[in-house]
Design a protein around this motif. Structure first.
Motif, PDB file in Angstrom:
ATOM      1  N   VAL A   1     -47.183  -0.430  -7.703  1.00 23.22           N
ATOM      2  CA  VAL A   1     -47.350  -1.441  -6.653  1.00 23.22           C
ATOM      3  C   VAL A   1     -46.641  -1.013  -5.369  1.00 23.22           C
ATOM      4  CG1 VAL A   1     -46.758  -3.810  -6.001  1.00 23.22           C
ATOM      5  CG2 VAL A   1     -47.773  -3.343  -8.229  1.00 23.22           C
ATOM      6  N   VAL A   2     -45.437  -0.491  -5.492  1.00 21.59           N
ATOM      7  CA  VAL A   2     -44.706  -0.029  -4.311  1.00 21.59           C
ATOM      8  C   VAL A   2     -45.452   1.137  -3.643  1.00 21.59           C
ATOM      9  CG1 VAL A   2     -42.576   1.096  -3.550  1.00 21.59           C
ATOM     10  CG2 VAL A   2     -42.472  -0.864  -5.083  1.00 21.59           C
TER      11      VAL A   2
ATOM     12  N   LEU B   1     -48.646   1.746  -3.849  1.00 20.59           N
ATOM     13  CA  LEU B   1     -49.891   1.229  -3.296  1.00 20.59           C
ATOM     14  C   LEU B   1     -49.674   0.560  -1.946  1.00 20.59           C
ATOM     15  CD1 LEU B   1     -52.880   0.973  -4.069  1.00 20.59           C
ATOM     16  CD2 LEU B   1     -52.338  -1.262  -5.009  1.00 20.59           C
ATOM     17  N   VAL B   2     -48.622  -0.225  -1.826  1.00 20.30           N
ATOM     18  CA  VAL B   2     -48.320  -0.895  -0.555  1.00 20.30           C
ATOM     19  C   VAL B   2     -47.953   0.133   0.514  1.00 20.30           C
ATOM     20  CG1 VAL B   2     -46.682  -2.445   0.584  1.00 20.30           C
ATOM     21  CG2 VAL B   2     -47.696  -3.084  -1.608  1.00 20.30           C
ATOM     22  N   ALA B   3     -47.112   1.097   0.155  1.00 14.60           N
ATOM     23  CA  ALA B   3     -46.715   2.125   1.133  1.00 14.60           C
ATOM     24  C   ALA B   3     -47.910   2.989   1.526  1.00 14.60           C
ATOM     25  CB  ALA B   3     -45.607   2.986   0.550  1.00 14.60           C
TER      26      ALA B   3
ATOM     27  N   GLY C   1     -51.035   2.094   1.454  1.00 10.82           N
ATOM     28  CA  GLY C   1     -51.902   1.259   2.284  1.00 10.82           C
ATOM     29  C   GLY C   1     -51.441   1.230   3.727  1.00 10.82           C
ATOM     30  N   ALA C   2     -50.134   1.127   3.927  1.00 15.38           N
ATOM     31  CA  ALA C   2     -49.596   1.144   5.289  1.00 15.38           C
ATOM     32  C   ALA C   2     -49.870   2.485   5.964  1.00 15.38           C
ATOM     33  CB  ALA C   2     -48.104   0.856   5.259  1.00 15.38           C
TER      34      ALA C   2
END
Length: 87
Positions: free
Chosen positions: A9-10, A12-14, A16-17
């Motif tokens: 999840v971490v 994926l978020v990074a 995505g940014a």
């Protein structure tokens, strides 16, 4: 399994940014676009490799391994995409 999913999840978020930042660049900055894309894909590949090596459920390990393989394929294809984007 919780640690693997948290790492995913971490990442994926990074990633995505990083993808959003890369896609906000104009076409004349294709080298920077490629660097952001490579960083995001490498981050996802590292998360996939980490999850594939953890002793969790078999199906989750397979999914993480596929993520790692897909990131390697994307990194191999990335230089050609950078060349096409710059022209």
């Amino acid at each position: 399994m919780r640690v693997s999913m948290l790492v995913f999840v971490v990442a994926l978020v990074a990633a995505g940014a990083l993808f959003v930042r890369a896609n906000s660049l104009p076409p004349d900055r294709s080298a920077a676009w490629g660097r952001y894309q490579a960083a995001a894909v490498t981050l996802l590949g590292d998360a996939g490799l980490y999850g594939a090596l953890r002793p969790d459920l078999v199906w989750i390990r397979i999914a993480f391994a596929l993520l790692a393989v897909a990131s390697v394929v994307r990194l191999v294809l990335l230089p050609g995409q950078v060349r096409r984007r710059s022209s």
